[in-house]
Design an enzyme around this catalytic site. Structure first.
Site, PDB file in Angstrom:
ATOM      1  N   ALA A 169       0.831  -1.209   0.000  1.00  0.00           N
ATOM      2  CA  ALA A 169       0.000   0.000   0.000  1.00  0.00           C
ATOM      3  C   ALA A 169       0.865   1.258   0.000  1.00  0.00           C
ATOM      4  O   ALA A 169       1.964   1.279   0.570  1.00  0.00           O
ATOM      5  CB  ALA A 169      -0.922  -0.012   1.214  1.00  0.00           C
ATOM      6  N   HIS A 170       0.354   2.301  -0.628  1.00  0.00           N
ATOM      7  CA  HIS A 170       0.966   3.634  -0.632  1.00  0.00           C
ATOM      8  C   HIS A 170       2.364   3.636  -1.260  1.00  0.00           C
ATOM      9  O   HIS A 170       3.202   4.444  -0.890  1.00  0.00           O
ATOM     10  CB  HIS A 170       1.005   4.222   0.786  1.00  0.00           C
ATOM     11  CG  HIS A 170      -0.304   4.114   1.509  1.00  0.00           C
ATOM     12  ND1 HIS A 170      -1.428   4.830   1.140  1.00  0.00           N
ATOM     13  CD2 HIS A 170      -0.677   3.340   2.552  1.00  0.00           C
ATOM     14  CE1 HIS A 170      -2.434   4.514   1.928  1.00  0.00           C
ATOM     15  NE2 HIS A 170      -2.008   3.613   2.801  1.00  0.00           N
ATOM     16  N   ARG A 171       2.598   2.684  -2.168  1.00  0.00           N
ATOM     17  CA  ARG A 171       3.895   2.558  -2.858  1.00  0.00           C
ATOM     18  C   ARG A 171       5.048   2.279  -1.888  1.00  0.00           C
ATOM     19  O   ARG A 171       6.207   2.577  -2.177  1.00  0.00           O
ATOM     20  CB  ARG A 171       4.175   3.775  -3.742  1.00  0.00           C
ATOM     21  CG  ARG A 171       3.091   3.999  -4.794  1.00  0.00           C
ATOM     22  CD  ARG A 171       3.446   5.026  -5.830  1.00  0.00           C
ATOM     23  NE  ARG A 171       4.693   4.764  -6.526  1.00  0.00           N
ATOM     24  CZ  ARG A 171       4.888   3.877  -7.514  1.00  0.00           C
ATOM     25  NH1 ARG A 171       3.879   3.128  -7.912  1.00  0.00           N
ATOM     26  NH2 ARG A 171       6.054   3.752  -8.095  1.00  0.00           N
ATOM     27  N   LEU A 172       4.742   1.682  -0.761  1.00  0.00           N
ATOM     28  CA  LEU A 172       5.771   1.287   0.209  1.00  0.00           C
ATOM     29  C   LEU A 172       6.132  -0.177  -0.041  1.00  0.00           C
ATOM     30  O   LEU A 172       6.012  -1.039   0.828  1.00  0.00           O
ATOM     31  CB  LEU A 172       5.262   1.502   1.640  1.00  0.00           C
ATOM     32  CG  LEU A 172       4.802   2.934   1.969  1.00  0.00           C
ATOM     33  CD1 LEU A 172       4.235   3.010   3.373  1.00  0.00           C
ATOM     34  CD2 LEU A 172       5.956   3.912   1.778  1.00  0.00           C
TER      35      LEU A 172
END
Length: 192
Positions: A169-172
């Site tokens: 999620a969230h490009r993490l």
């Protein structure tokens, strides 16, 4: 978790076979010619293990020319349904004649004929020319086994590094990098 990239690849590949709607063994193959000009195309993984990742092709085509001039390649598996990818880089060598013969014998007859008929990567004046060549090969080999063409065979990419990328999620994202050193593997993480 595992410290063996081949065990992890086997697990991810099995999951891709169960979830990908088409060709979970499809991989992008990147090569570069002798001048460093890159080229990338999709090929199919036909075998893998600690010695490397195997694909087969016409050895007179562009990818074979690139590999003859610069015997290094990169592979990329992208399994969209799993939101994962695997990147592999390493030197390339020819598969053995026995490996190439065995895989060729496992192909469907039409695929075997196509290997004989295709002048892969060369200009083609019309589709009908290729279809005529396939018909000529059908006549040539009618009623007999089709031998592997001398210009067709396998390649093995022996990984020097393998990166496993998992979407988060969230490009993490999570990135695990395995690097071959002194016959073994070291493992580390990369920033997303």
């Amino acid at each position: 978790m595992t410290d063996d990239p081949f065990t992890l690849f086997d697990t991810w590949f099995a999951e891709a076979k169960a979830s990908e709607p088409n060709d979970p063994n499809a991989m992008a193959l990147a090569t570069a010619d002798g001048q460093g000009h890159p080229s990338v195309r999709m090929v199919l993984l036909k075998g893998h293990g600690p010695d490397g990742f195997v694909f087969y092709t016409n050895r007179d085509g562009r990818k074979a020319g690139d590999l003859a001039a610069n015997p290094n390649a990169a592979l990329l598996f992208h399994w969209k349904s799993l939101r994962r990818q695997v990147r592999i880089e390493g030197p390339v060598s020819l598969a053995t004649e026995a490996q190439s013969d065995a895989y060729y014998a496992s192909r469907g007859r039409d695929s075997q004929l196509g290997a004989w008929a295709s002048e892969q990567s060369r200009p083609l004046d019309a589709r009908e020319t290729f279809e005529r060549r396939v018909d000529e090969m059908k006549a040539r080999f009618e009623g007999q086994d089709i031998p592997r063409p001398p210009f067709w065979g396998g390649y093995v990419v022996a990984p020097k590094q393998i990166e496993f990328w998992q979407d988060r999620a969230h490009r993490l994202h999570e990135r695990r990098l395995f690097v071959r050193e002194d016959g073994g593997w070291t493992e580390g993480l990369l920033y997303p």
